[in-house]
Each structure stands twice: as C-alpha cells, then as structure tokens.
Design a protein around this motif. Structure first.
Motif, short mmCIF file in Angstrom:
data_model
loop_
_atom_site.label_atom_id
_atom_site.label_comp_id
_atom_site.label_asym_id
_atom_site.label_seq_id
_atom_site.Cartn_x
_atom_site.Cartn_y
_atom_site.Cartn_z
N TYR B 15 0.83 -1.20 0.00
CA TYR B 15 0.00 0.00 0.00
C TYR B 15 0.86 1.25 0.00
O TYR B 15 0.62 2.21 -0.72
N LEU B 22 2.02 5.42 -7.77
CA LEU B 22 0.82 5.65 -8.59
C LEU B 22 0.77 6.99 -9.31
O LEU B 22 0.46 7.01 -10.50
N THR B 26 0.36 7.00 -13.32
CA THR B 26 -0.84 7.56 -13.93
C THR B 26 -0.46 8.68 -14.89
O THR B 26 -0.97 8.74 -16.02
N VAL B 220 -3.93 1.14 -13.33
CA VAL B 220 -5.26 0.71 -12.89
C VAL B 220 -5.14 -0.51 -11.96
O VAL B 220 -5.83 -0.61 -10.96
N LYS B 223 -4.10 0.58 -8.52
CA LYS B 223 -5.18 1.26 -7.82
C LYS B 223 -6.25 0.27 -7.36
O LYS B 223 -6.72 0.32 -6.23
N ARG B 224 -6.63 -0.63 -8.26
CA ARG B 224 -7.67 -1.61 -7.90
C ARG B 224 -7.18 -2.52 -6.79
O ARG B 224 -7.95 -2.90 -5.89
N ARG B 226 -5.04 -1.75 -4.50
CA ARG B 226 -5.09 -0.97 -3.26
C ARG B 226 -6.48 -1.01 -2.64
O ARG B 226 -6.63 -1.17 -1.43
N CYS B 227 -7.51 -0.86 -3.50
CA CYS B 227 -8.89 -0.92 -2.99
C CYS B 227 -9.15 -2.25 -2.31
O CYS B 227 -9.72 -2.31 -1.21
N LEU B 230 -7.39 -2.53 1.06
CA LEU B 230 -8.11 -1.80 2.10
C LEU B 230 -9.33 -2.59 2.56
O LEU B 230 -9.63 -2.68 3.75
N GLU B 231 -10.05 -3.16 1.58
CA GLU B 231 -11.28 -3.87 1.93
C GLU B 231 -10.99 -5.10 2.78
O GLU B 231 -11.70 -5.38 3.75
N ARG B 234 -9.46 -4.10 6.45
CA ARG B 234 -10.08 -2.93 7.08
C ARG B 234 -10.01 -2.95 8.60
O ARG B 234 -10.05 -1.91 9.24
N VAL B 239 -4.36 -0.13 8.95
CA VAL B 239 -5.37 0.61 8.19
C VAL B 239 -6.02 1.64 9.10
O VAL B 239 -6.25 2.79 8.70
N LEU B 242 -3.74 4.48 9.47
CA LEU B 242 -3.71 5.24 8.23
C LEU B 242 -4.92 6.17 8.13
O LEU B 242 -4.80 7.35 7.77
N VAL B 243 -6.09 5.65 8.48
CA VAL B 243 -7.30 6.45 8.37
C VAL B 243 -7.27 7.60 9.35
O VAL B 243 -7.67 8.72 9.04
#
Lengths: 63, 246, 222
Positions: B15, B22, B26, B220, B223-224, B226-227, B230-231, B234, B239, B242-243
C-alpha cells in the motif's frame, strides 16, 4: 513524426469518409479507459471514508 | 532483493509503495496515451489499402494484445497464490479480471467497427475475433466463479485453478479456431496485420499506444489492488492508523 | 493405489446402476434437443445431413454437461468426497477413477446413441462413422474437463448455470474438431486429422486434468 496528412479540419473530421467508424472507436476507447481509471480512484476514497466513519462510531461507543 | 520482495508481498508495504508509485504511473499513462492518440489520429499517414480506417488499429491491436497479457498476469498471480499463499497475489489476480475483460470488450467492439467498412459486416467469424470472443467468455466465467463463492480465500484459490486451466486451454483454442477458420472461409477476408509487418510510419504510433496501454494497465491494476487491500485489511491496526492520520 | 482406483470405479458403477433413471435423463435430453432442430428449421434431408454432425455434437456437449453434476454432488452431500480427499491415496488418481466411472455411464451411452440420432438427421454412413470416432475420443475429454468445473462448484448451492459458463468455452476446441470430422467424412475426406487432434487433447487432459480436479476438490471441501 511525419507531415500531417490532412489538409483541413473538415478533412480531419471526415476521416476519408470513414468518420462513422473511426470516431466511435476513439470515443468508446476513451470512455472505457477513463471510466476504468476513475472508478477505482473513487472507490478507494469511498472505502477510506467508510472505514473512518466506522472508527468514529466505535470511539463514540467506547466513551 | 528478497527482503524487498517480501516486503512488497505484505499488504501494508504494498500500500505504501504503490501509493508513491501511482501518481507517476498515472501521469506516464496519460502522457503516453496523449502522444499515441495525437500520433495515431493526426500525424500518421493513411494506409494505402485500408485508408483512414487503419487508425482503428491503434486502439484495436493494443486492446487485443493487452486482453491476453492481462489474462497471463491473472493466471501467473493465481499460480503464485496457489503455491506460496501470498495474499497479495490473489488480490492482483482479482483486480486484473475486470480490466482484462474491458480490454477484450474494447478489442471486440473496435474489431467490429473496423469490420463494417472493410468486410461489409459488423461481425465476421474471423479467427482472431472469434478467439477474442472466447477469451471474453473465459474472463466472464472467472469473475462469475469468484463472485459465486462466498469465502474469500477459497474463492481466490478456485478462481486461480480456473485461470490456470484457461491458460493451458488458450493456445489450443487459438489453434483450433485458426484451423476452423481456414477450413470454412479460407483467407478471403483479409485479417488484421500486426505490429511486426507494418510500415514504420504506423509501427511507432502503434508501439506507443501499446506501451501506453501497458502502463495504463499497471496504474489501474495498482489502484484496484489498493482498494482490495483496504477492503480485506479494514480491521487491521495499520489501516486504522492510516485512516486516523489522513 | 490401483486397488483403490478399481474399488472407486466399482462402487460408482454400482451406485449408478441403482439410480438408473438419472442415467437415462441426459440421454433423453440428447434425443429431444437434436429433434428440435428439424422442427425449428425445415426437414430438408440434404440440409439436415450438412448440419447434422454439428447439431449432434452440440447436443452431446450439452447433455454431457447436464450429466456432470452427478459426478461429485451426491458424494459431496453424504460426505464420501471428504473421505476420498482425506484418504492416503493421491486425490488425482481417485478423481481419475471417478471420472472414468462417470464416463462409462454418461459419455459412453451418449456415444452409442449418436448413430440413432444420425439416422434422424439423415447423416450419410461415413459421417456416422466419423461421428462415432470423434465422440469416442471426445466424450472422455468432455468428462475430464467438465470434472474440473464440477469440482470447483460442488460446494455451491446453485451451480448449474455457473458450471455451463465455466465449462462450455473450454469445450470449444473439441466441438470444432468433432463437428468438422463429420463434415469431412461426408465430403469423402479422411478424418484422421481431427480425430488425432482430439486424441492429443485427450492425452493432455488425462495428464493434467486429474491434478486440477484434485486441487479443486481440496479447495471446495475446505
């Protein structure tokens, strides 16, 4: 790079009579590429927001 | 080297590193795409046979190539997950599938839009188009299986087995479709030429677009993934940390 | 290992004989699907003869796929499958035995029934032989590849449509060569090429599919 093969903007837009095929390809391709790039960016922000909200709720619950 | 590799395998470090990488990736993808688009649309010459429709190739060929590259990446990641149980590999495979499916759709749609003026029909049972259609079926099956199994861990492993079976099958499918095509139509409908045989004036914009699509996929994919990291993580401490800090 | 494989085959065959009606259903399906084609097109004997090989092959694929579910599901539900996976014998070998038993009661009958359907479709004699030859080498491939799909989905409650989504694309090479052989034979050409190619696929499937089936079964049983 070479010289631009089109004489005018109209010629460029007409694509030698194939405008109805060339332009849709580029429009669809750009739409797909942009959407596939933007969606995960938004998803990540949403997930981070969700986790933050949950954390705040938990902290309130503890107090 | 190995330490670095191991670190990358842990979701937390992935992460962090991917976050640094990224923006550059990008920007590079967008830049390459812009150059490739301008080159392909404006500066490259029309083909002596295909006329301006050759510009469709600058989208179609990279999309078709990437549709296969992504499947290979997906299967390789699945293999890594099956053998070494590296969680991140599973996430990479899962993140690849939709992107690969979209590349396949793009290759099919652009092939169809090229076929109408060149072959006079929206859909010809051309060998390459047919193989691409079957590849789309494989992607859809992969995603359907992944979504059908509730337990994340066994979903990833089952899907990995399926992807590997698909990779063994793809050359057979390609060969048989090619054979079937020459049997029934003969080489009457002109196929689409690939990068190696094209005139340099068209080869360089084409290669630029391929590179652009490759970098775009990398961006992409990161990024995907990373999502998904996180999921799945969580509830882990890092995490939460981080939040809090953001 | 050999003894264990033989006993798995014997047990599955015995169970199959006891549930005879389940064996007949895919065959009926095979018959009905093929007979829908003359009804939906037109019963012109020459046209039926040209499309007959392909139609029978498609119907055989679908019927074979319907029969797949019976390969692992009953054993999954009564716990036998778990016993098999936990046994000291290699799972791949036992899976191969199960696939073989399943082919004996599903693929083989489909193959034997094909000439009858060939008569319905007005197939010439050479095409009928080609159909038999390709089905003889092709139906084991269908059972082996299909078994991977079943092993992956056996833990799911509703897997019918999903299974077809996973397995049908993988069947396409067999279909192409199988249907082409019937056409070749009707045109008076040799069918050695397609038959040998399906044979090569069978060899490949025999060596690799059991490993995939074993891995898939382990994942499904977790």
């Amino acid at each position: 790079m070479n010289q631009i093969p089109f004489g005018s903007l109209e010629e460029f837009l007409a694509m030698g009579g194939y405008a109805a095929y060339v332009w849709p390809v580029y429009i669809i391709a750009l739409a797909v590429l942009v959407a596939n790039l933007v969606i995960p960016f938004r998803t990540e922000r949403r997930i981070l927001r969700d986790i933050a909200r949950r954390l705040r709720r938990e902290q309130r619950g503890m107090q | 080297m190995w330490v670095w590799f191991h670190k990358l395998g842990s979701p937390r470090h992935f992460y962090r590193i991917s976050g640094r990488l990224l923006p550059w990736l990008t920007a590079l993808a967008v830049g390459l795409l812009a150059v490739g688009l301008a080159w392909g649309l404006v500066f490259s010459p029309p083909d002596y046979q295909q006329g301006e429709t050759v510009r469709i190739m600058y989208i179609h060929v990279p999309a078709a190539v990437m549709s296969m590259v992504v499947y290979a990446v997906m299967a390789a990641a699945g293999f890594v997950y099956l053998v070494w149980r590296i969680k991140l590999a599973d996430l990479v495979a899962a993140a690849s599938a939709p992107v690969g499916a979209w590349f396949t759709v793009l290759a099919l749609v652009t092939g169809s839009l090229w076929g109408k003026p060149m072959w006079g029909t929206w859909w010809a049972w051309d060998a390459r188009l047919t193989a691409e259609l079957i590849l789309l079926f494989l992607y859809l099956g992969y995603m359907a299986l992944y979504n059908a199994i509730e337990d994340r861990r066994s979903a990833g492993r089952a899907a990995a087995v399926l992807a590997l079976v698909g990779v063994v099958n793809l050359p057979i499918i390609h060969y048989s479709v090619e054979w079937w095509y020459t049997l029934h139509q003969g080489p009457t409908t002109r196929g689409m030429r690939i990068a190696g045989t094209v005139h340099p004036d068209m080869r360089y914009p084409l290669l630029t677009m391929m590179l652009a699509f490759g970098v775009y996929y990398a961006a992409v994919l990161l990024k995907r993934t990373r999502c998904l990291v996180l999921e799945t993580e969580r509830d882990s401490a890092w995490v939460r940390e981080l939040v809090k800090t953001t | 290992m050999w003894r264990a494989m033989v006993s798995v085959v014997k047990r599955d065959l015995l169970l199959a004989v006891r549930h005879r009606s389940e064996l007949v259903n895919p065959l009926l399906f095979f018959l009905i699907v093929v007979s829908l084609f003359p009804l939906s097109l037109e019963p012109d004997p020459r046209m039926l003869a040209t499309i007959g090989g392909g139609v029978i092959w498609v119907a055989a694929l679908l019927a074979g796929m319907l029969a797949l579910d019976a390969m692992f599901r009953p054993d999954f539900e009564d716990g036998t499958l778990e016993q098999l996976v936990l046994s000291p014998q290699p799972v791949a070998a036992l899976a191969l035995a199960k696939v073989f038993a399943h082919w004996l009661v599903s693929g083989l009958p489909l193959m034997l029934m094909a000439p009858l359907l060939g008569v319905l479709m007005n197939l010439p004699g050479e095409a009928m032989l080609a159909l038999l030859a390709t089905l003889a080498v092709g139906t084991p491939v269908i059972s082996l590849v299909g078994a991977i799909g079943v092993a992956l989905t056996v833990g799911l409650r509703r897997s019918g449509v999903l299974l077809s989504l996973l397995v049908l694309p993988l069947y396409i090479p067999v279909l192409i060569f199988g249907a082409a052989a019937a056409g070749d034979a009707a045109a008076g050409q040799s069918i050695a090429g397609p038959v040998l190619f399906i044979g090569a696929m069978l060899v490949l499937a025999l060596t690799l599919a059991p490993l995939a089936i074993g891995a898939a079964l382990r994942i499904s049983l977790e």
